[in-house]
Design a protein around this motif. Structure first.
Motif, PDB file in Angstrom:
ATOM      1  N   CYS A 145       0.839  -1.200   0.000  1.00 16.01           N
ATOM      2  CA  CYS A 145       0.000   0.000   0.000  1.00 16.01           C
ATOM      3  C   CYS A 145       0.876   1.253   0.000  1.00 16.01           C
ATOM      4  O   CYS A 145       0.615   2.214  -0.738  1.00 16.01           O
ATOM      5  N   LYS A 146       1.908   1.232   0.821  1.00 17.46           N
ATOM      6  CA  LYS A 146       2.815   2.371   0.865  1.00 17.46           C
ATOM      7  C   LYS A 146       3.548   2.533  -0.468  1.00 17.46           C
ATOM      8  O   LYS A 146       3.780   3.654  -0.930  1.00 17.46           O
ATOM      9  N   TYR A 147       3.907   1.419  -1.078  1.00 21.39           N
ATOM     10  CA  TYR A 147       4.577   1.478  -2.375  1.00 21.39           C
ATOM     11  C   TYR A 147       3.674   2.137  -3.409  1.00 21.39           C
ATOM     12  O   TYR A 147       4.108   3.015  -4.170  1.00 21.39           O
ATOM     13  N   GLN A 148       2.407   1.723  -3.441  1.00 19.54           N
ATOM     14  CA  GLN A 148       1.471   2.288  -4.411  1.00 19.54           C
ATOM     15  C   GLN A 148       1.209   3.767  -4.119  1.00 19.54           C
ATOM     16  O   GLN A 148       1.052   4.572  -5.048  1.00 19.54           O
ATOM     17  N   MET A 149       1.153   4.126  -2.842  1.00 22.46           N
ATOM     18  CA  MET A 149       0.978   5.522  -2.470  1.00 22.46           C
ATOM     19  C   MET A 149       2.138   6.367  -2.987  1.00 22.46           C
ATOM     20  O   MET A 149       1.939   7.445  -3.559  1.00 22.46           O
ATOM     21  N   HIS A 150       3.357   5.872  -2.837  1.00 23.02           N
ATOM     22  CA  HIS A 150       4.528   6.603  -3.314  1.00 23.02           C
ATOM     23  C   HIS A 150       4.537   6.713  -4.837  1.00 23.02           C
ATOM     24  O   HIS A 150       4.964   7.732  -5.394  1.00 23.02           O
ATOM     25  N   GLN A 151       4.068   5.669  -5.504  1.00 23.75           N
ATOM     26  CA  GLN A 151       3.980   5.713  -6.962  1.00 23.75           C
ATOM     27  C   GLN A 151       2.991   6.779  -7.416  1.00 23.75           C
ATOM     28  O   GLN A 151       3.237   7.509  -8.383  1.00 23.75           O
ATOM     29  N   ALA A 152       1.875   6.879  -6.720  1.00 23.63           N
ATOM     30  CA  ALA A 152       0.867   7.888  -7.064  1.00 23.63           C
ATOM     31  C   ALA A 152       1.416   9.295  -6.840  1.00 23.63           C
ATOM     32  O   ALA A 152       1.224  10.194  -7.674  1.00 23.63           O
ATOM     33  N   LEU A 153       2.103   9.496  -5.737  1.00 22.64           N
ATOM     34  CA  LEU A 153       2.675  10.810  -5.458  1.00 22.64           C
ATOM     35  C   LEU A 153       3.765  11.169  -6.460  1.00 22.64           C
ATOM     36  O   LEU A 153       3.933  12.332  -6.826  1.00 22.64           O
ATOM     37  N   ALA A 154       4.516  10.175  -6.916  1.00 21.75           N
ATOM     38  CA  ALA A 154       5.540  10.425  -7.927  1.00 21.75           C
ATOM     39  C   ALA A 154       4.910  10.764  -9.274  1.00 21.75           C
ATOM     40  O   ALA A 154       5.444  11.570 -10.040  1.00 21.75           O
ATOM     41  N   GLU A 155       3.765  10.158  -9.553  1.00 22.17           N
ATOM     42  CA  GLU A 155       3.056  10.417 -10.815  1.00 22.17           C
ATOM     43  C   GLU A 155       2.493  11.830 -10.851  1.00 22.17           C
ATOM     44  O   GLU A 155       2.502  12.493 -11.891  1.00 22.17           O
ATOM     45  N   ALA A 156       1.970  12.285  -9.735  1.00 22.68           N
ATOM     46  CA  ALA A 156       1.391  13.632  -9.655  1.00 22.68           C
ATOM     47  C   ALA A 156       1.737  14.222  -8.292  1.00 22.68           C
ATOM     48  O   ALA A 156       0.936  14.172  -7.357  1.00 22.68           O
ATOM     49  N   PRO A 157       2.933  14.769  -8.145  1.00 23.54           N
ATOM     50  CA  PRO A 157       3.381  15.264  -6.838  1.00 23.54           C
ATOM     51  C   PRO A 157       2.577  16.436  -6.311  1.00 23.54           C
ATOM     52  O   PRO A 157       2.473  16.628  -5.103  1.00 23.54           O
ATOM     53  N   MET A 158       2.008  17.252  -7.198  1.00 22.85           N
ATOM     54  CA  MET A 158       1.210  18.384  -6.760  1.00 22.85           C
ATOM     55  C   MET A 158      -0.224  17.925  -6.516  1.00 22.85           C
ATOM     56  O   MET A 158      -0.808  17.208  -7.314  1.00 22.85           O
ATOM     57  N   ALA A 159      -0.793  18.379  -5.396  1.00 26.59           N
ATOM     58  CA  ALA A 159      -2.166  17.985  -5.042  1.00 26.59           C
ATOM     59  C   ALA A 159      -3.154  18.716  -5.947  1.00 26.59           C
ATOM     60  O   ALA A 159      -3.365  19.903  -5.813  1.00 26.59           O
ATOM     61  N   ASN A 160      -3.734  18.006  -6.892  1.00 29.70           N
ATOM     62  CA  ASN A 160      -4.691  18.624  -7.808  1.00 29.70           C
ATOM     63  C   ASN A 160      -5.977  17.822  -7.914  1.00 29.70           C
ATOM     64  O   ASN A 160      -6.688  17.897  -8.910  1.00 29.70           O
ATOM     65  N   GLY A 161      -6.282  17.047  -6.889  1.00 30.34           N
ATOM     66  CA  GLY A 161      -7.526  16.285  -6.894  1.00 30.34           C
ATOM     67  C   GLY A 161      -7.385  14.854  -7.340  1.00 30.34           C
ATOM     68  O   GLY A 161      -8.338  14.092  -7.274  1.00 30.34           O
ATOM     69  N   ARG A 162      -6.198  14.453  -7.773  1.00 33.48           N
ATOM     70  CA  ARG A 162      -6.037  13.083  -8.256  1.00 33.48           C
ATOM     71  C   ARG A 162      -5.884  12.098  -7.103  1.00 33.48           C
ATOM     72  O   ARG A 162      -6.417  10.998  -7.159  1.00 33.48           O
ATOM     73  N   THR A 163      -5.131  12.488  -6.091  1.00 30.19           N
ATOM     74  CA  THR A 163      -4.945  11.630  -4.919  1.00 30.19           C
ATOM     75  C   THR A 163      -6.016  11.965  -3.889  1.00 30.19           C
ATOM     76  O   THR A 163      -6.136  13.116  -3.460  1.00 30.19           O
ATOM     77  N   ILE A 164      -6.802  10.945  -3.497  1.00 24.57           N
ATOM     78  CA  ILE A 164      -7.927  11.159  -2.581  1.00 24.57           C
ATOM     79  C   ILE A 164      -7.721  10.280  -1.352  1.00 24.57           C
ATOM     80  O   ILE A 164      -8.113   9.108  -1.344  1.00 24.57           O
ATOM     81  N   PRO A 165      -7.116  10.809  -0.282  1.00 25.69           N
ATOM     82  CA  PRO A 165      -6.950  10.016   0.929  1.00 25.69           C
ATOM     83  C   PRO A 165      -8.278   9.900   1.688  1.00 25.69           C
ATOM     84  O   PRO A 165      -9.015  10.880   1.820  1.00 25.69           O
ATOM     85  N   VAL A 166      -8.554   8.694   2.172  1.00 24.62           N
ATOM     86  CA  VAL A 166      -9.765   8.443   2.974  1.00 24.62           C
ATOM     87  C   VAL A 166      -9.334   7.748   4.259  1.00 24.62           C
ATOM     88  O   VAL A 166      -8.809   6.634   4.213  1.00 24.62           O
ATOM     89  N   LEU A 167      -9.536   8.412   5.388  1.00 23.84           N
ATOM     90  CA  LEU A 167      -9.140   7.849   6.674  1.00 23.84           C
ATOM     91  C   LEU A 167     -10.299   7.101   7.310  1.00 23.84           C
ATOM     92  O   LEU A 167     -11.436   7.604   7.346  1.00 23.84           O
ATOM     93  N   LYS A 168     -10.008   5.909   7.821  1.00 21.58           N
ATOM     94  CA  LYS A 168     -11.016   5.127   8.534  1.00 21.58           C
ATOM     95  C   LYS A 168     -10.341   4.386   9.692  1.00 21.58           C
ATOM     96  O   LYS A 168      -9.378   3.653   9.482  1.00 21.58           O
ATOM     97  N   ASP A 169     -10.874   4.613  10.895  1.00 18.42           N
ATOM     98  CA  ASP A 169     -10.348   3.969  12.109  1.00 18.42           C
ATOM     99  C   ASP A 169      -8.879   4.278  12.332  1.00 18.42           C
ATOM    100  O   ASP A 169      -8.126   3.452  12.860  1.00 18.42           O
ATOM    101  N   VAL A 170      -8.460   5.455  11.902  1.00 17.14           N
ATOM    102  CA  VAL A 170      -7.069   5.880  12.076  1.00 17.14           C
ATOM    103  C   VAL A 170      -7.079   7.266  12.700  1.00 17.14           C
ATOM    104  O   VAL A 170      -7.826   8.150  12.260  1.00 17.14           O
TER     105      VAL A 170
END
Length: 217
Positions: A145-170
């Motif tokens: 999961c962390k690997y995929q998260m880092h890949q997504a951030l590398a693909e689009a490092p600037m927050a422009n709506g592509r990465t959508i974090p959803v917190l649950k029980d954290v």
């Protein structure tokens, strides 16, 4: 007798003048009934502006045949831990059942058998418009999961709506540092959170269409 004759022969106000007086008195002191009608038909507008017809800004059709949405294989890639499969399947069912018929990548369903995990995760990120990170205790402990998260951030490092974090029980203090510059959705009511995810994806795809149209112009 003289003043009575003058009163009888005094000209009456024209219909135009009387209508103007009537309209002025109505706009300055609206009655409760006319006020109620105005608020129900066009909330937030006064009687003075309710007669002005403003052309609404039409949202781009993200499902049009020439939409840049079709440049990628998926609209949403769901990154999650194995312990959250049931919740993710509900989310995918919700998104794919929307009028927009979102195309979701679900690893256990869509990954090619026999392919390398790293390859599948990278391809899923690159071929998706948006990435939903379902951050749960299991997510924080899962290296993939962390690997995929880092890949997504590398693909689009600037927050422009592509990465959508959803917190649950954290706890908020455990929110990954890599995502601290991105607002997240805190899942309390499942239905509400699903709707927020859907709206975020729609906004991103609409903005993608607008940007594509401007470049063509």
């Amino acid at each position: 007798a003289g003043w009575f004759r003058r009163l009888l022969h005094k000209p009456k106000p024209s219909s135009v003048e009387s209508s103007l007086k009537s309209s002025c008195s109505t706009s300055s002191l609206p009655s409760s009934s006319s006020s109620a009608k105005s608020s129900s038909s066009s909330p937030g507008m006064s009687l003075a502006t309710s007669s002005i017809h403003l052309s609404p800004v039409s949202a781009p059709d993200i499902s049009a045949s020439d939409s840049p949405r079709w440049d990628k294989n998926y609209d949403v890639c769901i990154c999650h831990s194995e312990g959250d499969v049931e919740l993710v399947e509900e989310l995918v069912s919700y998104l794919e059942g929307q009028p927009e018929s979102f195309r979701c990548f679900l690893q256990l369903r869509d990954a090619v058998a026999g392919s390398a995990v790293v390859t599948e995760l990278c391809d899923a990120v690159q071929n998706s418009h948006c990435w939903v990170m379902l951050i749960t205790p299991g997510f924080l402990q899962d290296p993939w999961c962390k690997y995929q998260m880092h890949q997504a951030l590398a693909e689009a490092p600037m927050a422009n709506g592509r990465t959508i974090p959803v917190l649950k029980d954290v706890d908020r203090k455990d929110y990954p540092r890599e995502l601290r510059n991105i607002y997240y959705i805190y899942m309390v009511l499942k239905e509400r959170s699903f709707r927020q995810i859907r709206d975020t994806v729609v906004r991103y795809l609409q903005e993608l269409c607008r940007s594509s149209t401007k470049r063509m112009e």
